[in-house]
Design an enzyme around this catalytic site. Sequence first.
Site, PDB file in Angstrom:
ATOM      1  N   ARG A   1      -3.545 -21.776   5.843  1.00  0.00           N
ATOM      2  CA  ARG A   1      -4.842 -22.001   5.195  1.00  0.00           C
ATOM      3  C   ARG A   1      -4.776 -21.889   3.676  1.00  0.00           C
ATOM      4  NH1 ARG A   1      -8.469 -16.760   7.124  1.00  0.00           N
ATOM      5  NH2 ARG A   1      -7.407 -15.233   5.827  1.00  0.00           N
TER       6      ARG A   1
ATOM      7  N   ARG B   1     -16.308  -3.145   8.575  1.00  0.00           N
ATOM      8  CA  ARG B   1     -14.987  -3.112   9.221  1.00  0.00           C
ATOM      9  C   ARG B   1     -14.690  -1.748   9.800  1.00  0.00           C
ATOM     10  NH1 ARG B   1     -12.735  -7.652   5.904  1.00  0.00           N
ATOM     11  NH2 ARG B   1     -10.633  -8.136   6.583  1.00  0.00           N
TER      12      ARG B   1
ATOM     13  N   ARG C   1      -2.897  -6.089   8.877  1.00  0.00           N
ATOM     14  CA  ARG C   1      -4.324  -6.422   8.973  1.00  0.00           C
ATOM     15  C   ARG C   1      -4.803  -6.419  10.427  1.00  0.00           C
ATOM     16  NH1 ARG C   1      -3.948 -11.762   5.668  1.00  0.00           N
ATOM     17  NH2 ARG C   1      -6.188 -12.032   5.876  1.00  0.00           N
TER      18      ARG C   1
ATOM     19  N   LYS D   1     -14.054 -16.683  10.475  1.00  0.00           N
ATOM     20  CA  LYS D   1     -15.323 -16.107  10.007  1.00  0.00           C
ATOM     21  C   LYS D   1     -15.824 -16.818   8.744  1.00  0.00           C
ATOM     22  CE  LYS D   1     -13.698 -11.883   9.528  1.00  0.00           C
ATOM     23  NZ  LYS D   1     -12.282 -12.018   9.930  1.00  0.00           N
TER      24      LYS D   1
ATOM     25  N   ARG E   1      -3.795 -17.541  -0.283  1.00  0.00           N
ATOM     26  CA  ARG E   1      -4.032 -16.117  -0.517  1.00  0.00           C
ATOM     27  C   ARG E   1      -2.725 -15.344  -0.481  1.00  0.00           C
ATOM     28  NH1 ARG E   1      -8.977 -14.119   3.179  1.00  0.00           N
ATOM     29  NH2 ARG E   1      -7.624 -12.289   3.282  1.00  0.00           N
TER      30      ARG E   1
HETATM   31  P1  AMP Z   1     -10.795 -10.674   4.061  1.00  0.00           P
HETATM   32  O1  AMP Z   1     -10.945 -11.734   3.016  1.00  0.00           O
HETATM   33  O2  AMP Z   1     -12.090 -10.329   4.734  1.00  0.00           O
HETATM   34  O3  AMP Z   1      -9.688 -10.965   5.031  1.00  0.00           O
HETATM   35  O4  AMP Z   1     -10.349  -9.344   3.282  1.00  0.00           O
HETATM   36  C1  AMP Z   1      -9.161  -9.270   2.539  1.00  0.00           C
HETATM   37  C2  AMP Z   1      -8.781  -7.824   2.294  1.00  0.00           C
HETATM   38  O5  AMP Z   1      -9.805  -7.179   1.522  1.00  0.00           O
HETATM   39  C3  AMP Z   1      -8.653  -6.970   3.547  1.00  0.00           C
HETATM   40  O6  AMP Z   1      -7.367  -7.082   4.156  1.00  0.00           O
HETATM   41  C4  AMP Z   1      -8.904  -5.569   2.989  1.00  0.00           C
HETATM   42  O7  AMP Z   1      -7.782  -5.094   2.265  1.00  0.00           O
HETATM   43  C5  AMP Z   1     -10.018  -5.833   1.971  1.00  0.00           C
HETATM   44  N1  AMP Z   1     -11.366  -5.765   2.586  1.00  0.00           N
HETATM   45  C6  AMP Z   1     -12.265  -6.773   2.716  1.00  0.00           C
HETATM   46  N2  AMP Z   1     -13.393  -6.354   3.310  1.00  0.00           N
HETATM   47  C7  AMP Z   1     -13.208  -5.036   3.569  1.00  0.00           C
HETATM   48  C8  AMP Z   1     -14.004  -4.044   4.205  1.00  0.00           C
HETATM   49  N3  AMP Z   1     -15.225  -4.315   4.682  1.00  0.00           N
HETATM   50  N4  AMP Z   1     -13.491  -2.782   4.293  1.00  0.00           N
HETATM   51  C9  AMP Z   1     -12.272  -2.479   3.810  1.00  0.00           C
HETATM   52  N5  AMP Z   1     -11.455  -3.389   3.225  1.00  0.00           N
HETATM   53  C10 AMP Z   1     -11.915  -4.651   3.097  1.00  0.00           C
END
Ligand code: AMP
Length: 218
Positions: free
Chosen positions: A127, A88, A173, A13, A162
Amino acid sequence: MNIILLGPPGAGKGTQARVLCEKYSLVQLSTGDMLREAKKADSEIGKRAAAIMAKGELVTDDVVIGLIEDKIAEGGNVEGFIFDGFPRTLGQADALEELLMKTGQNLDHVIELFVDDNKLIERITGRFTCSSCGELYHKATKPPKEKGLCDICGAAGSFKFRQDDNEDSLKTRLLAYYRDTSPLIGFYHAKKILRKIDGLGSIDEIQKNIKNVIGKFN
Ligand code: AMP
């Protein structure tokens, strides 16, 4: 034009959002990036979110909706947004619809990137990003052209992995994705704005498929 990129962690994404932003002059809104920035800045939100993110669980709807609301309100003179990692949950999807409606906007496309679970672990654990400009890399599929140097900004030795890109966190996740986020596929399918794209393949191939599908429905 407003686009949502939907898919499990590691589906690509973020990578695709960066390219699409340039092509269509859109602004990328990644709640994951916003939360990581809040964590780095040691803000109240950042402190609360840190432990949840490390485990791979979802931060509460009110927090992420608040972050997106601020960005949409800042708006300015933009052509539209690419939502990356948001919404989400169905609650977030409802809130987004309302926020866009308030500013006279619509959602045009929800692009679902689908990738086999077994591939995701490979993608996630390899990554890393440049901490200066945010360019995304992968050990196997997209290493920097010159070792240790960012292809885009030239920064030396500034790559970072990360904290939540490990197998344990990925399991949680993925569970959160299938339990809380995948219902959005049906939600947007019913609204006739869901476009399914195979997330396997090269970055350019996937980009081409996304552009074709956007062109077809615009
Ligand atoms: P990402 O970078 O999108 O993979 O997000 C990393 C982490 O941030 C996720 O595993 C969640 O803990 C939190 N997070 C990011 N976006 C959301 C969202 N829209 N709703 C809830 N938690 C989020």
